[in-house]
Design a protein around this motif. Structure first.
Motif, PDB file in Angstrom:
ATOM      1  N   ALA A 137       0.841  -1.197   0.000  1.00 24.77           N
ATOM      2  CA  ALA A 137       0.000   0.000   0.000  1.00 24.77           C
ATOM      3  C   ALA A 137       0.871   1.240   0.000  1.00 24.77           C
ATOM      4  O   ALA A 137       1.973   1.247   0.521  1.00 24.77           O
ATOM      5  CB  ALA A 137      -0.915   0.005   1.237  1.00 24.77           C
ATOM      6  N   SER A 138       0.362   2.299  -0.613  1.00 23.02           N
ATOM      7  CA  SER A 138       1.110   3.556  -0.664  1.00 23.02           C
ATOM      8  C   SER A 138       1.100   4.225   0.698  1.00 23.02           C
ATOM      9  O   SER A 138       0.059   4.331   1.346  1.00 23.02           O
ATOM     10  CB  SER A 138       0.482   4.493  -1.705  1.00 23.02           C
ATOM     11  OG  SER A 138       1.074   5.766  -1.629  1.00 23.02           O
ATOM     12  N   LEU A 139       2.264   4.675   1.141  1.00 25.35           N
ATOM     13  CA  LEU A 139       2.374   5.332   2.445  1.00 25.35           C
ATOM     14  C   LEU A 139       2.682   6.815   2.293  1.00 25.35           C
ATOM     15  O   LEU A 139       3.053   7.478   3.238  1.00 25.35           O
ATOM     16  CB  LEU A 139       3.484   4.662   3.265  1.00 25.35           C
ATOM     17  CG  LEU A 139       3.294   3.161   3.514  1.00 25.35           C
ATOM     18  CD1 LEU A 139       4.455   2.638   4.348  1.00 25.35           C
ATOM     19  CD2 LEU A 139       1.981   2.873   4.204  1.00 25.35           C
ATOM     20  N   THR A 140       2.556   7.333   1.094  1.00 27.31           N
ATOM     21  CA  THR A 140       2.912   8.724   0.847  1.00 27.31           C
ATOM     22  C   THR A 140       1.749   9.634   1.214  1.00 27.31           C
ATOM     23  O   THR A 140       0.675   9.546   0.614  1.00 27.31           O
ATOM     24  CB  THR A 140       3.265   8.941  -0.632  1.00 27.31           C
ATOM     25  OG1 THR A 140       4.305   8.043  -0.981  1.00 27.31           O
ATOM     26  CG2 THR A 140       3.716  10.377  -0.861  1.00 27.31           C
ATOM     27  N   PRO A 141       1.901  10.518   2.198  1.00 31.50           N
ATOM     28  CA  PRO A 141       0.801  11.393   2.599  1.00 31.50           C
ATOM     29  C   PRO A 141       0.644  12.567   1.645  1.00 31.50           C
ATOM     30  O   PRO A 141       1.590  12.965   0.965  1.00 31.50           O
ATOM     31  CB  PRO A 141       1.228  11.875   3.988  1.00 31.50           C
ATOM     32  CG  PRO A 141       2.720  11.850   3.933  1.00 31.50           C
ATOM     33  CD  PRO A 141       3.091  10.695   3.043  1.00 31.50           C
ATOM     34  N   SER A 142      -0.557  13.142   1.593  1.00 34.73           N
ATOM     35  CA  SER A 142      -0.813  14.310   0.760  1.00 34.73           C
ATOM     36  C   SER A 142      -0.411  15.573   1.508  1.00 34.73           C
ATOM     37  O   SER A 142      -0.604  15.694   2.716  1.00 34.73           O
ATOM     38  CB  SER A 142      -2.292  14.357   0.395  1.00 34.73           C
ATOM     39  OG  SER A 142      -2.600  15.585  -0.231  1.00 34.73           O
ATOM     40  N   SER A 143       0.161  16.528   0.771  1.00 37.10           N
ATOM     41  CA  SER A 143       0.556  17.799   1.380  1.00 37.10           C
ATOM     42  C   SER A 143      -0.335  18.937   0.895  1.00 37.10           C
ATOM     43  O   SER A 143      -0.031  20.106   1.143  1.00 37.10           O
ATOM     44  CB  SER A 143       2.019  18.104   1.036  1.00 37.10           C
ATOM     45  OG  SER A 143       2.208  18.104  -0.368  1.00 37.10           O
ATOM     46  N   ASP A 144      -1.445  18.603   0.213  1.00 37.55           N
ATOM     47  CA  ASP A 144      -2.314  19.635  -0.342  1.00 37.55           C
ATOM     48  C   ASP A 144      -2.865  20.564   0.731  1.00 37.55           C
ATOM     49  O   ASP A 144      -2.993  21.771   0.516  1.00 37.55           O
ATOM     50  CB  ASP A 144      -3.477  19.005  -1.105  1.00 37.55           C
ATOM     51  CG  ASP A 144      -3.016  18.313  -2.380  1.00 37.55           C
ATOM     52  OD1 ASP A 144      -1.852  18.535  -2.764  1.00 37.55           O
ATOM     53  OD2 ASP A 144      -3.804  17.558  -2.969  1.00 37.55           O
ATOM     54  N   GLU A 145      -3.225  19.993   1.896  1.00 36.08           N
ATOM     55  CA  GLU A 145      -3.853  20.804   2.928  1.00 36.08           C
ATOM     56  C   GLU A 145      -2.932  21.921   3.407  1.00 36.08           C
ATOM     57  O   GLU A 145      -3.391  23.036   3.671  1.00 36.08           O
ATOM     58  CB  GLU A 145      -4.262  19.929   4.116  1.00 36.08           C
ATOM     59  CG  GLU A 145      -5.460  19.031   3.846  1.00 36.08           C
ATOM     60  CD  GLU A 145      -6.747  19.810   3.658  1.00 36.08           C
ATOM     61  OE1 GLU A 145      -6.782  20.998   4.030  1.00 36.08           O
ATOM     62  OE2 GLU A 145      -7.706  19.235   3.132  1.00 36.08           O
ATOM     63  N   GLU A 146      -1.658  21.630   3.524  1.00 36.28           N
ATOM     64  CA  GLU A 146      -0.720  22.661   3.968  1.00 36.28           C
ATOM     65  C   GLU A 146      -0.670  23.818   2.989  1.00 36.28           C
ATOM     66  O   GLU A 146      -0.641  24.988   3.382  1.00 36.28           O
ATOM     67  CB  GLU A 146       0.676  22.054   4.126  1.00 36.28           C
ATOM     68  CG  GLU A 146       1.047  21.718   5.548  1.00 36.28           C
ATOM     69  CD  GLU A 146       2.535  21.496   5.712  1.00 36.28           C
ATOM     70  OE1 GLU A 146       3.192  22.324   6.368  1.00 36.28           O
ATOM     71  OE2 GLU A 146       3.032  20.495   5.178  1.00 36.28           O
ATOM     72  N   SER A 248       6.148  22.157   6.020  1.00 31.45           N
ATOM     73  CA  SER A 248       6.841  21.158   6.826  1.00 31.45           C
ATOM     74  C   SER A 248       7.585  20.105   6.022  1.00 31.45           C
ATOM     75  O   SER A 248       8.366  19.344   6.587  1.00 31.45           O
ATOM     76  CB  SER A 248       5.837  20.448   7.742  1.00 31.45           C
ATOM     77  OG  SER A 248       4.899  19.713   6.973  1.00 31.45           O
ATOM     78  N   SER A 249       7.366  20.019   4.705  1.00 36.38           N
ATOM     79  CA  SER A 249       8.000  18.958   3.931  1.00 36.38           C
ATOM     80  C   SER A 249       8.364  19.467   2.543  1.00 36.38           C
ATOM     81  O   SER A 249       7.821  20.471   2.057  1.00 36.38           O
ATOM     82  CB  SER A 249       7.064  17.756   3.806  1.00 36.38           C
ATOM     83  OG  SER A 249       5.931  18.081   3.015  1.00 36.38           O
TER      84      SER A 249
END
Length: 453
Positions: A137-146, A248-249
């Motif tokens: 499974a993909s573990l890459t989080p989305s950064s759109d909200e930031e 943050s990223s």
């Protein structure tokens, strides 16, 4: 203007500049005791004092704006609703926290965002170990909200880029192609192959070639040229804005660079002053504006949500793009309207009806649980060429404004804006909706029973 009590925020600004209370009081022409009372929220910040603070401390008085505060209050309220044992936090307490310590409020949101990402990672790992086929499974989080949070803090208006876009005075495809070639040696070519649904442009910095999808119309191709021009002409400015966003990223920074270059492209094709004049004179007729500026319906909606130049602002609107599954891929607000981060969106909202009536502009007067009422318009749009094996992308766009401003829209014609019974009762999402008697409720609310309507 309502009374503004943001003494802790002022105290923080003073301490960041290593000023004593007495020194700042002298610079502002106030007595130390008066300033002390302001910092302790015993006196409000008046307009003249706000203007003096802006001049003395070198800050935009907008940092004391209630626009950002209202959005933060709603966000923190949602987060608190998810946490066990937080029922005791009243709206007044949350407002006091946000108005005086916005940094702490944003830290709470950041902690909640990281907790949610960690929970999603744990679920992904669990699904991976339970999976019989062994697929990871993909573990890459989305950064759109930031990135969205940063743009909303700026009220979706980036003045530095807007003013730079107005200065170039070139917004047609031919003019942009010539500018890219003359200033940067970039040749623009049409790319007939490839997956044009997923890639609208491809830039080769070694060969100085910009490939744009041949399936796009002239306005769409001009947008891609203008976006690259923003990256090349204003790389330092964009990087400075990204640094100021304090993301943050690296994934979030990359997303912010893309968002800012796209913002610049929209400002080039729809220069602020000319676009505002056209919007006001046409009563914000989106199809008419799209034809006049050679862009699409979505591009006009997006641009309307950015018209917040101090002293020359347009109609304050909110803009949303969703797919058939309810996923929100764009969410911008030039006002204090709040889009919930949890619980999805409301199925009674007119935006979902747009999928069943493609090409038509639908209208809805909608009332939120807090009593605020808005006029919404919605329309389904498709992007990319359709093929038998690859259908075009389909979205629904929604543009709204407060009912008090709705008379400025051409879409208000024939509607009774003052009839309470004409409004549809909607919410921000089932999990954070206060309506107990909603016929479309899909999930129980996570809010305390005492706050349910």
């Amino acid at each position: 203007m309502t009374k503004v009590f943001m003494g802790v925020r002022l105290q923080r600004l003073r301490e960041e500049r290593s000023l004593t209370q007495a020194a700042l009081a002298r610079a502002l022409g106030l007595s130390p005791s008066y300033l002390n009372q302001i910092e302790r929220n015993q006196r409000p910040l008046t307009v003249p004092i706000l203007l003096r603070i802006g001049s003395v401390l070198g800050v935009d008085p907008q940092i004391f704006s209630e626009h950002d505060s209202a959005s933060l209050v709603a966000d923190v309220r949602d987060v608190m609703g998810e946490l066990p044992g937080s029922e005791g936090a009243s709206l007044a307490e949350l407002k006091m926290l946000v108005e005086n310590m916005p940094g702490i409020a944003r830290a709470i949101l950041q902690l909640q965002r990281r907790y949610r990402m960690a929970a999603e990672r744990a679920e992904s790992l669990e699904a991976q170990f339970d999976s019989s086929d062994g697929n990871q499974a993909s573990l890459t989080p989305s950064s759109d909200e930031e990135v969205r949070d940063y743009l909303n803090r700026r009220q979706n208006y980036i003045g530095e880029l807007d003013e730079a876009a107005e200065r170039i005075g070139a917004n047609g495809a031919d003019a942009l192609r010539e500018r890219l070639q003359r200033l940067h040696g970039v040749t623009v070519l049409a790319e007939p192959g490839g997956d044009v649904l997923l890639r609208k442009r491809r830039y080769d910095p070694q060969q100085h070639v910009l490939w744009v999808a041949a399936s796009m119309n002239a306005g769409q191709q001009a947008f891609q040229m203008a976006a690259l021009l923003g990256q090349l002409d204003h790389a330092q400015l964009i990087e400075l804005l990204v640094d100021q966003a304090a993301l943050s990223s690296e994934a979030a920074r990359k997303g912010a660079r893309l968002a800012l270059s796209n913002y610049y492209a929209g400002a080039v094709l729809m220069p602020y002053a000319a676009f505002l004049q056209a919007a006001e004179s046409s009563a914000y007729d989106i199809d008419l504006l799209a034809h006049q500026f050679g862009v699409g319906f979505e591009a006009v909606c997006h641009r309307l949500s950015t018209m917040q130049r101090p002293g020359a602002s347009g109609l304050p609107v909110f803009f949303v793009r969703v797919d058939r599954a309810g996923n929100v891929s764009k969410r911008q607000s030039a006002t204090a309207f709040h889009f919930s981060r949890v619980g999805g969106t409301c199925p009674l909202w007119i935006v979902y009806e747009a999928f069943s009536q493609p090409g038509r502009i639908l209208r809805q007067i909608a009332r939120m649980p807090d009593g605020s009422t808005h006029l919404w318009i919605a329309r389904q749009v498709s992007t990319g060429p359709a093929r038998f094996t690859a259908p075009s992308k389909s979205f629904a766009l929604a543009l709204g404004c407060d009912i008090s401003q709705a008379h400025r829209l051409v879409y208000a014609k024939g509607l009774d804006l003052h009839d309470p019974s004409a409004a549809t009762a909607i919410g921000t999402g089932c999990k954070v909706c206060e309506r107990r008697d909603c016929p479309q409720r899909a999930f129980p609310s996570i809010l305390p029973v005492s706050r349910m309507a």
